[in-house]
Design an enzyme around this catalytic site. Structure first.
Site, PDB file in Angstrom:
ATOM      1  N   CYS A 120       0.844  -1.065  -0.030  1.00  0.00           N
ATOM      2  CA  CYS A 120      -0.162   0.273   0.019  1.00  0.00           C
ATOM      3  C   CYS A 120       0.871   1.358   0.261  1.00  0.00           C
ATOM      4  O   CYS A 120       0.569   2.061  -0.674  1.00  0.00           O
ATOM      5  CB  CYS A 120      -0.978   0.114   1.351  1.00  0.00           C
ATOM      6  N   CYS A 121       1.805   1.279   0.941  1.00  0.00           N
ATOM      7  CA  CYS A 121       2.926   2.337   0.975  1.00  0.00           C
ATOM      8  C   CYS A 121       3.597   2.544  -0.483  1.00  0.00           C
ATOM      9  O   CYS A 121       3.840   3.654  -0.891  1.00  0.00           O
ATOM     10  CB  CYS A 121       3.950   2.196   1.883  1.00  0.00           C
ATOM     11  N   CYS A 205      -1.103   8.599   7.023  1.00  0.00           N
ATOM     12  CA  CYS A 205      -2.537   8.487   6.445  1.00  0.00           C
ATOM     13  C   CYS A 205      -3.410   8.222   7.897  1.00  0.00           C
ATOM     14  O   CYS A 205      -3.008   7.402   8.816  1.00  0.00           O
ATOM     15  CB  CYS A 205      -2.333   7.204   5.889  1.00  0.00           C
ATOM     16  N   CYS A 208      -3.524   4.694   9.541  1.00  0.00           N
ATOM     17  CA  CYS A 208      -2.009   4.267  10.172  1.00  0.00           C
ATOM     18  C   CYS A 208      -1.586   5.096  11.094  1.00  0.00           C
ATOM     19  O   CYS A 208      -0.394   5.150  11.429  1.00  0.00           O
ATOM     20  CB  CYS A 208      -1.001   4.134   8.970  1.00  0.00           C
ATOM     21  N   CYS A 233       8.033   3.632   5.934  1.00  0.00           N
ATOM     22  CA  CYS A 233       7.230   3.506   4.850  1.00  0.00           C
ATOM     23  C   CYS A 233       7.857   3.116   3.449  1.00  0.00           C
ATOM     24  O   CYS A 233       7.375   3.117   2.502  1.00  0.00           O
ATOM     25  CB  CYS A 233       6.316   4.794   4.861  1.00  0.00           C
TER      26      CYS A 233
HETATM   27  S1  SF4 Z   1       0.741   4.793   5.545  1.00  0.00           S
HETATM   28 FE1  SF4 Z   1      -1.237   3.372   5.479  1.00  0.00          FE
HETATM   29  S2  SF4 Z   1      -2.722   4.017   4.184  1.00  0.00           S
HETATM   30 FE2  SF4 Z   1      -0.876   5.194   3.863  1.00  0.00          FE
HETATM   31  S3  SF4 Z   1       0.027   4.381   2.299  1.00  0.00           S
HETATM   32 FE3  SF4 Z   1       1.091   3.223   3.828  1.00  0.00          FE
HETATM   33  S4  SF4 Z   1      -0.337   1.534   4.590  1.00  0.00           S
HETATM   34 FE4  SF4 Z   1      -1.335   2.842   3.051  1.00  0.00          FE
END
Ligand code: SF4
Length: 245
Positions: A120-121, A205, A208, A233
């Site tokens: 996701c990151c 985010c 998170c 991240c």
């Molecule tokens: S911090 Fe969380 S929501 Fe944001 S990109 Fe990474 S996993 Fe995805």
């Protein structure tokens, strides 16, 4: 009690640190053009943007709008774009990549596994970051040594990847304490994210990031369900797929 009342306490050497930071920003603008500031709109980053604007340096700012930011962060982004002298550019993830990922893994993949959280990151932060940094000779971040064990050795200027990427990384607040950051914000009436008044020291985010309690570690509010060692991240990690940083 708000974040300013809670945290603003200048360290004894604050004036020297501020002068060092100003000199570093001037050096970045003079010797590393084009150079850009990566801003998460957290407390450190609003300080750097304020310094860039007040020193009238040619250092544009960019923000990674992941599609998962808090409304308070989006509102601050709008205010920053309206008031900043230098341009504040927004980079978003590739829409098709997000649609496919969410269709496959659902809306909350980050809680299922570290691998999915990192995926996701990668889609929402790392790939847009690569676009934001393309062609830049340097970038400026708000990393501070005090933030975590993983950041304890952050240098003021990191040239370790310059030979391979052609890009240096400036961390002009590396020596600042959290008290210094808030002292500067108070002194200069810098606009900041109101989430800091709700005990969010580190803002990212929405799924998170959470508030922390008194005595908890600075980055305890990020990816709190994971081990400490996994908590980056990808934006500031070396020797991985984003070794450009
Ligand atoms: S911090 Fe969380 S929501 Fe944001 S990109 Fe990474 S996993 Fe995805």
């Amino acid at each position: 009690m708000g974040a300013i009342e809670l945290h603003a306490r200048a360290s004894r050497t604050f004036d020297a640190k501020l002068a060092e930071t100003q000199a570093l920003l001037r050096q970045a603008a003079a010797q590393y053009s084009p150079v850009t500031q990566a801003s998460s709109l957290g407390a450190e980053d609003v300080v750097i943007t304020h310094l860039i604007n007040s020193l009238e340096l040619d250092i544009p700012v960019f923000v990674l709008e992941t599609g998962m930011l808090h409304p308070q962060t989006l509102a601050l982004l709008e205010r920053t774009q309206a008031t900043s002298r230098v341009p504040v550019k927004v980079y978003r993830p590739v829409t098709e990549s997000v649609i496919q990922f969410v269709a496959r893994e659902g809306n909350e993949p980050m809680y299922k596994s570290i691998a999915l959280r990192k995926a996701c990151c990668h889609i929402r932060k790392v790939e847009p970051l690569e676009r934001a940094l393309a062609g830049q000779r340097a970038w400026i971040t708000g990393l501070r040594r005090e933030q975590s064990n993983a950041r304890a050795d952050v240098p003021l200027i990191d040239t370790s990847d310059e030979a391979t990427t052609g890009r240096a990384k400036f961390n002009p607040l590396a020596n600042w304490t959290w008290g210094d950051v808030w002292h500067y914000i108070r002194l200069n009436a810098v606009d900041y994210n109101p989430l800091h008044d709700e005990f969010f020291p580190s803002i990212g985010c929405a799924p998170c990031t959470r508030a922390i309690s008194l005595g908890e570690d600075f980055r305890a509010g990020r990816w709190w369900w994971e081990d400490e060692a996994a908590k980056e991240c990808g934006l500031h990690v070396k020797n991985d797929e984003v070794s450009t940083q």
